[in-house]
Design a protein around this motif. Structure first.
Motif, short mmCIF file in Angstrom:
data_model
loop_
_atom_site.label_atom_id
_atom_site.label_comp_id
_atom_site.label_asym_id
_atom_site.label_seq_id
_atom_site.Cartn_x
_atom_site.Cartn_y
_atom_site.Cartn_z
N LEU A 127 0.56 -1.13 0.05
CA LEU A 127 -0.13 -0.11 0.19
C LEU A 127 0.66 0.92 -0.05
CD1 LEU A 127 -2.53 1.02 -0.23
CD2 LEU A 127 -2.60 0.95 2.56
N PHE A 128 1.78 1.07 0.88
CA PHE A 128 3.03 2.60 0.65
C PHE A 128 3.54 2.62 -0.53
CE2 PHE A 128 6.68 4.16 2.07
CZ PHE A 128 6.57 5.58 2.47
N LEU A 129 3.73 1.54 -1.19
CA LEU A 129 4.40 1.40 -2.32
C LEU A 129 4.07 2.13 -3.45
CD1 LEU A 129 6.88 -1.63 -2.59
CD2 LEU A 129 7.53 0.64 -2.55
N ILE A 130 2.61 1.69 -3.64
CA ILE A 130 0.94 2.38 -4.42
C ILE A 130 0.86 4.10 -4.14
CG2 ILE A 130 -1.39 2.09 -4.81
CD1 ILE A 130 -1.10 -0.84 -4.33
N ILE A 131 1.05 4.11 -2.87
CA ILE A 131 0.73 5.81 -2.82
C ILE A 131 2.23 6.47 -3.44
CG2 ILE A 131 1.25 7.36 -0.74
CD1 ILE A 131 -0.68 5.27 1.25
#
Length: 372
Positions: A127-131
């Motif tokens: 999720l952090f990388l997607i953000i």
């Protein structure tokens, strides 16, 4: 009837599939090329700074949640420096883990810590990388969405109005068209200035940026399928070339052109314009009338301003009006279009109105509804 050989049928099917694939590929390439110059009407979007701040807040939230999860199970982690994992160590581990740096100085050693890493921290890392890459994904998504909108617009647009030039004349022409009931999605603006094209898009119009004297620019505006073309550039020579190009691409469209000087009007007619408006002489006549009779000038201005006071409009004759004299109409009839002839109210042939006539009347203006 002789049956078709299987090999012949297969070859024909293969040829058809290749043809469909080539046509689809060509349309996609054309849409991608058109996307560089076609600007679709502006839609309500979140401001860029607000988008960045929102993504930053989401990233910080994921980081805080991960830090708290690690700190809550700190006994299940080992720090290679002092074997003690405090809140700062938990934040450090969350940061290097979510960013996939992973120095390895702090590691989960207990079964519960490793289980939490598998089920919770790894999804949080994704999720952090997607953000973080959300901006790039959004740009790609917006580009694809734009090409889809352009392709849908190009496939559906026909009998529309093309307005060439979005200066003072072009903007007022569009305002009049909208006031007469023509939807904004039926109007396409062509202008060589990106600023003017963007202004048209902000006004809810499809716009094309490019030189309107070139065929490829007018083809992007689908002028070959247009019903009407308004030519309103700043220069008379440009108007002549644009009119000539538009007429070559579309033989049936009604072309109305504006020029500054009277001596250039015949040239526009020869180039294919159906109607030529001379702006300088029209303004001069209005100035002269204003000097002699300001009231007449104000009345003329009122008639030319749609939705204010009195309107000068053209409409088809109604069934109730057929067979009656023009003076019997509820509106004041000043002229009648019969076939290809324009008959003023004094013409002896206007003893009665006929089916198929179009009357030019002076009627009380109906205010245009406000756009919300």
């Amino acid at each position: 009837m002789k049956a078709e050989h299987p090999s012949t049928r297969a070859a024909r099917k293969s040829s058809l599939l290749r043809s469909v694939w080539y046509r689809t590929r060509t349309e996609a390439r054309d849409d991608a090329e058109a996307g560089r110059s076609i600007t679709m009407p502006t839609q309500t979007v979140t401001p860029p700074l607000q988008q960045v701040l929102r993504r930053l807040a989401m990233a910080l939230l994921v980081l805080v949640v991960t830090t708290l999860i690690v700190y809550a199970d700190r006994d299940g982690y080992r720090d290679g420096a002092d074997d003690v994992v405090d809140l700062l160590d938990a934040a450090y581990y969350a940061t290097v883990t979510l960013s996939t740096t992973g120095y390895g100085d702090i590691t989960p050693v207990s079964d519960s810590a490793r289980f939490v890493n598998i089920l919770i921290i790894t999804p949080l890392r994704v999720l952090f990388l997607i953000i973080l890459v959300g901006t790039t994904l959004e740009v790609l998504t917006e580009r694809t969405r734009q090409q889809v909108r352009i392709h849908r617009w190009r496939s559906r647009t026909q009998n529309h109005v093309v307005v060439i030039g979005y200066g003072t004349k072009g903007r007022h022409a569009v305002q009049t068209l909208v006031g007469q009931g023509i939807a904004r999605d039926r109007i396409v603006v062509v202008d060589s200035q990106r600023k003017a094209a963007n202004a048209a898009a902000d006004d809810g119009l499809v716009s094309v940026t490019g030189d309107a004297t070139r065929s490829e620019t007018l083809l992007k505006a689908e002028v070959q399928r247009a019903g009407r073309v308004i030519v309103a550039p700043q220069r008379d020579d440009t108007a002549t070339l644009v009119t000539l190009t538009a007429r070559q691409l579309n033989r049936r469209a009604t072309i109305v052109a504006a020029v500054r000087e009277d001596e250039n009007a015949p040239l526009l007619k020869q180039s294919g314009a159906d109607t030529v408006i001379t702006t300088s002489s029209s303004a001069g006549r209005l100035l002269g009338v204003s000097m002699v009779s300001p009231s007449v000038a104000r009345t003329l201005e009122d008639l030319m301003t749609l939705g204010s006071g009195l309107d000068l409009v053209e409409r088809p004759v109604t069934a109730e009006e057929v067979g009656k004299a023009p003076r019997a109409c509820a509106d004041v009839v000043v002229a009648v279009v019969r076939g290809k002839h324009l008959l003023d109210y004094t013409d002896p042939r206007l003893s009665e109105l006929r089916a198929g006539d179009r009357v030019i009347t002076v009627s009380r203006a109906v205010p245009a509804p406000k756009e919300g």
